[in-house]
Design a protein around this motif. Structure first.
Motif, PDB file in Angstrom:
ATOM      1  N   GLY A  43      18.838  11.091  13.154  1.00  0.00           N
ATOM      2  CA  GLY A  43      19.141  12.046  12.099  1.00  0.00           C
ATOM      3  C   GLY A  43      19.840  11.467  10.896  1.00  0.00           C
ATOM      4  N   ARG A  44      20.266  10.201  10.972  1.00  0.00           N
ATOM      5  CA  ARG A  44      20.965   9.595   9.823  1.00  0.00           C
ATOM      6  C   ARG A  44      19.971   9.164   8.753  1.00  0.00           C
ATOM      7  NH1 ARG A  44      24.445   4.834  11.976  1.00  0.00           N
ATOM      8  NH2 ARG A  44      22.510   4.476  13.141  1.00  0.00           N
ATOM      9  N   TRP A  45      20.471   9.098   7.525  1.00  0.00           N
ATOM     10  CA  TRP A  45      19.656   8.657   6.393  1.00  0.00           C
ATOM     11  C   TRP A  45      19.876   7.169   6.172  1.00  0.00           C
ATOM     12  CZ3 TRP A  45      16.514  11.608   3.035  1.00  0.00           C
ATOM     13  CH2 TRP A  45      16.483  12.985   3.291  1.00  0.00           C
ATOM     14  N   LYS A  46      18.796   6.459   5.861  1.00  0.00           N
ATOM     15  CA  LYS A  46      18.863   5.035   5.508  1.00  0.00           C
ATOM     16  C   LYS A  46      18.249   4.892   4.116  1.00  0.00           C
ATOM     17  CE  LYS A  46      19.396   0.557   6.625  1.00  0.00           C
ATOM     18  NZ  LYS A  46      19.125  -0.012   5.290  1.00  0.00           N
ATOM     19  N   LEU A  47      19.107   4.621   3.121  1.00  0.00           N
ATOM     20  CA  LEU A  47      18.680   4.508   1.734  1.00  0.00           C
ATOM     21  C   LEU A  47      18.758   3.055   1.295  1.00  0.00           C
ATOM     22  CD1 LEU A  47      20.621   7.598   0.328  1.00  0.00           C
ATOM     23  CD2 LEU A  47      18.239   7.511   1.066  1.00  0.00           C
ATOM     24  N   GLY A  48      17.600   2.430   1.072  1.00  0.00           N
ATOM     25  CA  GLY A  48      17.585   1.034   0.660  1.00  0.00           C
ATOM     26  C   GLY A  48      18.303   0.158   1.661  1.00  0.00           C
ATOM     27  N   SER A  49      19.188  -0.721   1.149  1.00  0.00           N
ATOM     28  CA  SER A  49      19.932  -1.641   2.010  1.00  0.00           C
ATOM     29  C   SER A  49      21.282  -1.090   2.435  1.00  0.00           C
ATOM     30  CB  SER A  49      20.143  -2.973   1.275  1.00  0.00           C
ATOM     31  OG  SER A  49      20.930  -2.777   0.107  1.00  0.00           O
ATOM     32  N   GLN A  50      21.572   0.152   2.046  1.00  0.00           N
ATOM     33  CA  GLN A  50      22.857   0.726   2.423  1.00  0.00           C
ATOM     34  C   GLN A  50      22.906   1.016   3.925  1.00  0.00           C
ATOM     35  OE1 GLN A  50      23.807   4.163   0.068  1.00  0.00           O
ATOM     36  NE2 GLN A  50      24.047   2.997  -1.817  1.00  0.00           N
ATOM     37  N   ALA A  51      24.116   1.046   4.445  1.00  0.00           N
ATOM     38  CA  ALA A  51      24.296   1.370   5.856  1.00  0.00           C
ATOM     39  C   ALA A  51      23.867   2.816   6.103  1.00  0.00           C
ATOM     40  CB  ALA A  51      25.757   1.173   6.254  1.00  0.00           C
ATOM     41  N   PRO A  52      23.293   3.112   7.277  1.00  0.00           N
ATOM     42  CA  PRO A  52      22.894   4.486   7.589  1.00  0.00           C
ATOM     43  C   PRO A  52      24.083   5.438   7.503  1.00  0.00           C
ATOM     44  CG  PRO A  52      21.991   2.951   9.194  1.00  0.00           C
ATOM     45  CD  PRO A  52      22.961   2.171   8.364  1.00  0.00           C
ATOM     46  N   ASP A  93      11.271  20.130   5.718  1.00  0.00           N
ATOM     47  CA  ASP A  93      12.480  19.993   6.520  1.00  0.00           C
ATOM     48  C   ASP A  93      13.373  21.205   6.256  1.00  0.00           C
ATOM     49  OD1 ASP A  93      15.340  19.046   7.101  1.00  0.00           O
ATOM     50  OD2 ASP A  93      14.175  17.360   7.849  1.00  0.00           O
ATOM     51  N   PRO A  94      14.011  21.746   7.289  1.00  0.00           N
ATOM     52  CA  PRO A  94      14.881  22.913   7.066  1.00  0.00           C
ATOM     53  C   PRO A  94      16.116  22.596   6.230  1.00  0.00           C
ATOM     54  CG  PRO A  94      15.077  22.093   9.328  1.00  0.00           C
ATOM     55  CD  PRO A  94      13.910  21.389   8.712  1.00  0.00           C
ATOM     56  N   GLU A  95      16.388  21.294   6.000  1.00  0.00           N
ATOM     57  CA  GLU A  95      17.599  20.930   5.240  1.00  0.00           C
ATOM     58  C   GLU A  95      17.451  21.231   3.752  1.00  0.00           C
ATOM     59  OE1 GLU A  95      20.398  17.009   4.354  1.00  0.00           O
ATOM     60  OE2 GLU A  95      18.882  16.931   5.951  1.00  0.00           O
ATOM     61  N   TRP A  96      16.211  21.328   3.253  1.00  0.00           N
ATOM     62  CA  TRP A  96      16.027  21.572   1.822  1.00  0.00           C
ATOM     63  C   TRP A  96      14.787  22.432   1.586  1.00  0.00           C
ATOM     64  CZ3 TRP A  96      15.077  16.734   3.979  1.00  0.00           C
ATOM     65  CH2 TRP A  96      13.760  16.282   3.935  1.00  0.00           C
ATOM     66  N   ASN A  97      14.765  23.040   0.415  1.00  0.00           N
ATOM     67  CA  ASN A  97      13.591  23.762  -0.050  1.00  0.00           C
ATOM     68  C   ASN A  97      12.736  22.816  -0.892  1.00  0.00           C
ATOM     69  OD1 ASN A  97      14.244  26.667   0.781  1.00  0.00           O
ATOM     70  ND2 ASN A  97      16.073  26.115  -0.384  1.00  0.00           N
ATOM     71  N   SER A  98      11.447  23.076  -0.952  1.00  0.00           N
ATOM     72  CA  SER A  98      10.545  22.173  -1.673  1.00  0.00           C
ATOM     73  C   SER A  98      10.913  22.061  -3.147  1.00  0.00           C
ATOM     74  CB  SER A  98       9.097  22.655  -1.520  1.00  0.00           C
ATOM     75  OG  SER A  98       8.949  23.966  -2.049  1.00  0.00           O
ATOM     76  N   TRP A  99      11.439  23.153  -3.725  1.00  0.00           N
ATOM     77  CA  TRP A  99      11.795  23.119  -5.153  1.00  0.00           C
ATOM     78  C   TRP A  99      13.045  22.284  -5.430  1.00  0.00           C
ATOM     79  CZ3 TRP A  99      16.594  25.248  -5.702  1.00  0.00           C
ATOM     80  CH2 TRP A  99      17.004  26.180  -4.751  1.00  0.00           C
ATOM     81  N   GLN A 100      13.760  21.890  -4.395  1.00  0.00           N
ATOM     82  CA  GLN A 100      14.972  21.080  -4.578  1.00  0.00           C
ATOM     83  C   GLN A 100      14.678  19.584  -4.570  1.00  0.00           C
ATOM     84  OE1 GLN A 100      17.110  23.128  -1.225  1.00  0.00           O
ATOM     85  NE2 GLN A 100      18.772  23.203  -2.719  1.00  0.00           N
ATOM     86  N   LEU A 101      13.437  19.206  -4.420  1.00  0.00           N
ATOM     87  CA  LEU A 101      13.060  17.802  -4.276  1.00  0.00           C
ATOM     88  C   LEU A 101      12.295  17.335  -5.516  1.00  0.00           C
ATOM     89  CD1 LEU A 101      12.699  15.230  -2.553  1.00  0.00           C
ATOM     90  CD2 LEU A 101      10.693  16.303  -1.523  1.00  0.00           C
ATOM     91  N   LEU A 102      12.823  16.295  -6.184  1.00  0.00           N
ATOM     92  CA  LEU A 102      12.176  15.689  -7.339  1.00  0.00           C
ATOM     93  C   LEU A 102      11.993  14.202  -7.072  1.00  0.00           C
ATOM     94  CD1 LEU A 102      14.666  17.758  -8.486  1.00  0.00           C
ATOM     95  CD2 LEU A 102      13.270  17.517 -10.519  1.00  0.00           C
ATOM     96  N   ASP A 103      10.973  13.593  -7.727  1.00  0.00           N
ATOM     97  CA  ASP A 103      10.692  12.201  -7.413  1.00  0.00           C
ATOM     98  C   ASP A 103      10.217  11.428  -8.630  1.00  0.00           C
ATOM     99  OD1 ASP A 103       8.104  13.068  -7.807  1.00  0.00           O
ATOM    100  OD2 ASP A 103       7.462  12.762  -5.730  1.00  0.00           O
ATOM    101  N   SER A 104       9.657  10.235  -8.392  1.00  0.00           N
ATOM    102  CA  SER A 104       9.249   9.345  -9.477  1.00  0.00           C
ATOM    103  C   SER A 104       8.129   9.947 -10.322  1.00  0.00           C
ATOM    104  CB  SER A 104       8.817   7.992  -8.914  1.00  0.00           C
ATOM    105  OG  SER A 104       7.739   8.145  -7.993  1.00  0.00           O
TER     106      SER A 104
END
Length: 569
Positions: A76-85, A135-146
């Motif tokens: 369940g943890r997030w891993k973003l790039g080289s940052q620690a989970p 995912d139940p953690e967010w709504n689709s309208w809350q997600l933006l990308d490249s």
């Protein structure tokens, strides 16, 4: 607001800033970049990357992630790039920042009954809308990308506002929808409350607080350094004073701890060790200490009274090695992080460290941080050849950006200390204030000058606990001033008060303050004949000040320093 994006901001934030500021569709919007949150719902303080106020449509709080890869681990943890989970994902960060800002506005009597206050996450370098599953953690309208950034940042923000409005209408019967806010008056009120510093003059304490928030984040060069750490078993990070070595050492400890196993973060200076304990002491399974205190612990000894220098450099290391070799059950550290490596890269010290880390220096996980050009004060030779001999495959990474000092202080360091190479650039903006140099005749009492310098710093808004007086000698002018009625009641030795106490002015030697910093530093007793290794002491002293530097320097010493500069140029 502000009307520019700092060059050290993460690339994703710079891209969004440029896209919104150059768009013709954002007329009438207010975009607040890097908004500090003093009263955060979860932690002591926080920050919102962007707060966008759109009249007639709502307010959006955006968390920006510039990473080239995004992963949700099996636990369940997030891993973003080289940052620690981390278990605290970007949508949670954005949501917490949004609630913190909304609570603040409500407490400030802003009527938000008809104003949507929403949160979103912008992954600027990946196509997250295609790749991330529902995912139940967010709504689709809350997600933006490249792709949103490429096709139109303003349209992407409007999509968030429209989706959020529909969401509120469907779930809150009390939400007023006849006339969606904020109107122009409410927008101006929200902006003034969130960024009041643009409505009033800034005082010194505000400047220093902003600096502390800024310097708590990493710059691109430091991210590159941490990436280097991830790819190599053993790395030597070198750089001049103020280039962020201690900050990186602490961040490295956090990342190594996340991988599991007992670790050791060790430095040479006792006071720096205390600072590191305050910054990294809560990291799980990490021991933070000074090198000689670790040796005393291993040897099961108390520090003797007035020991000879040879006790620390020869006898104590030998005693510690004897103990370690006799104890077959001794625990070994899974990783070793060494700050102030320039003072510890001696054969007799490396012999001890070789026994402490699993696999030894030859095969163990070892990260070294040091300034081998000018910060070695203890008669140590350049230890880099010895490190490379002991640590096969040691990779070097050079830091060159000054993250601590204002450009004018850093320029003085380049001039007087003859740094080769000097600082490549300065992270801090120019505040227009030059360091002050006051001369005295050899043997002249500097107490009056010292009292005047402290008085002027106080007039400029510095608190007593933000000022440190440093000298290359123990029998310093500050020690004399401690018996002077004008300062005696507020002066405290660094040896008895390592951390600032409100209402007290600290003093001590430059040697004892190595690795630390203070908003304002007053250097005294600067004479070439006053101390061994004067050039190195001058360099260390000059680089301790983050905001204001005052130096009391003997006339001939100042002339000599300027002559060296003229000859070099």
């Amino acid at each position: 607001m502000p009307g520019y994006c700092p060059s050290e901001a993460p690339p994703g934030e710079r891209s969004i800033f440029e896209a919104l500021s150059s768009s013709t569709e954002t007329d009438g919007w207010v975009v607040l970049h890097s908004l500090a949150i003093a009263s955060h719902v979860r932690q002591v303080e926080g920050e919102a990357d962007f707060v966008i106020v759109v009249p007639g449509k709502g307010v959006v709080v955006i968390e920006v992630k510039s990473h080239l890869s995004v992963e949700r681990l099996f636990d369940g943890r997030w891993k973003l790039g080289s940052q620690a989970p981390t278990g605290r994902g970007p949508f949670q960060q954005s949501r917490e920042a949004m609630h913190s800002i909304r609570n603040f506005l409500v407490r400030s009597k802003v009527d938000l009954r008809s104003t949507p206050v929403l949160s979103a996450v912008w992954f600027t370098h990946v196509r997250a809308r295609q790749m991330l599953p529902r995912d139940p953690e967010w709504n689709s309208w809350q997600l933006l990308d490249s792709e949103d950034l490429r096709k139109g940042a303003a349209d992407a923000v409007e999509r968030v506002l429209a989706g959020g409005l529909d969401h509120l209408r469907g779930r809150l019967s009390t939400f007023k929808t006849d006339d969606v806010g904020p109107n122009e008056t409410e927008s101006a009120q929200i902006t003034k409350l969130l960024r009041p510093r643009f409505e009033m003059a800034q005082v010194q304490s505000d400047v220093r607080r902003a600096r502390k928030v800024q310097l708590a984040t990493l710059i691109d060069e430091q991210f590159d350094a941490l990436d280097s750490m991830e790819e190599n078993r053993a790395v030597l990070f070198t750089g001049p004073a103020g280039s962020g070595k201690t900050l990186l050492a602490t961040e490295a400890a956090r990342r190594e701890s996340a991988k599991g196993g007992l670790g050791l973060l060790v430095c040479f200076n006792r006071l720096l060790a205390q600072h590191l304990e305050s910054e990294a002491g809560a990291i799980p399974a990490l021991r933070v200490t000074s090198f000689h205190r670790e040796l005393l612990r291993i040897a099961d000894l108390d520090a003797p009274l007035n020991p000879a220098a040879s006790f620390w450099s020869e006898e104590l290391p030998e005693l510690a090695i004897e103990k370690l070799l006799k104890d077959d059950t001794r625990p070994q550290y899974e990783y070793l992080i060494l700050d102030e490596s320039q003072d510890l890269a001696r054969p007799e010290y490396l012999d001890v460290l070789d026994l402490l880390v699993r696999g030894g220096l030859k095969e163990g996980r070892c990260l070294f941080f040091g300034d081998f050009i000018s910060q070695s004060l203890f008669d140590a030779e350049d230890g880099r050849p010895e490190l490379r001999r002991r640590v096969p495959g040691l990779v070097g990474f050079a830091l060159g950006a000054n993250c601590r000092n204002t450009p004018r202080i850093g320029t003085i360091v380049n001039t007087f200390s003859r740094l080769e190479p000097g600082y490549r650039r300065f992270r801090r903006p120019d505040d227009g204030i030059n360091p002050q140099f006051h001369t005295y005749g050899r043997g002249e009492d500097q107490v009056d000058q010292l009292v005047l310098a402290i008085s002027e710093l106080r007039d400029d808004g510095f608190e007593l606990d933000e000022i440190v007086i440093l000298s290359p000698v123990r029998a310093s002018s500050a020690l004399k001033a401690s018996k002077d009625a004008r300062l005696s009641s507020v002066l405290t030795s660094i040896d008895t008060a390592a951390t600032p106490n409100r209402g007290h002015l600290r003093y001590g030697t430059i040697q004892s303050f190595k690795g630390l910093e203070a908003p304002a530093v007053v250097l005294t007793d600067l004479e070439t004949t006053g101390a061994s290794y004067f050039d190195a002491l001058l360099y260390v002293g000059l680089t301790r000040a983050t905001d204001r530097l005052v130096a009391l320097i003997e006339k001939n010493t100042l002339r000599l320093a300027m002559r060296r500069h003229d000859v070099r140029n």
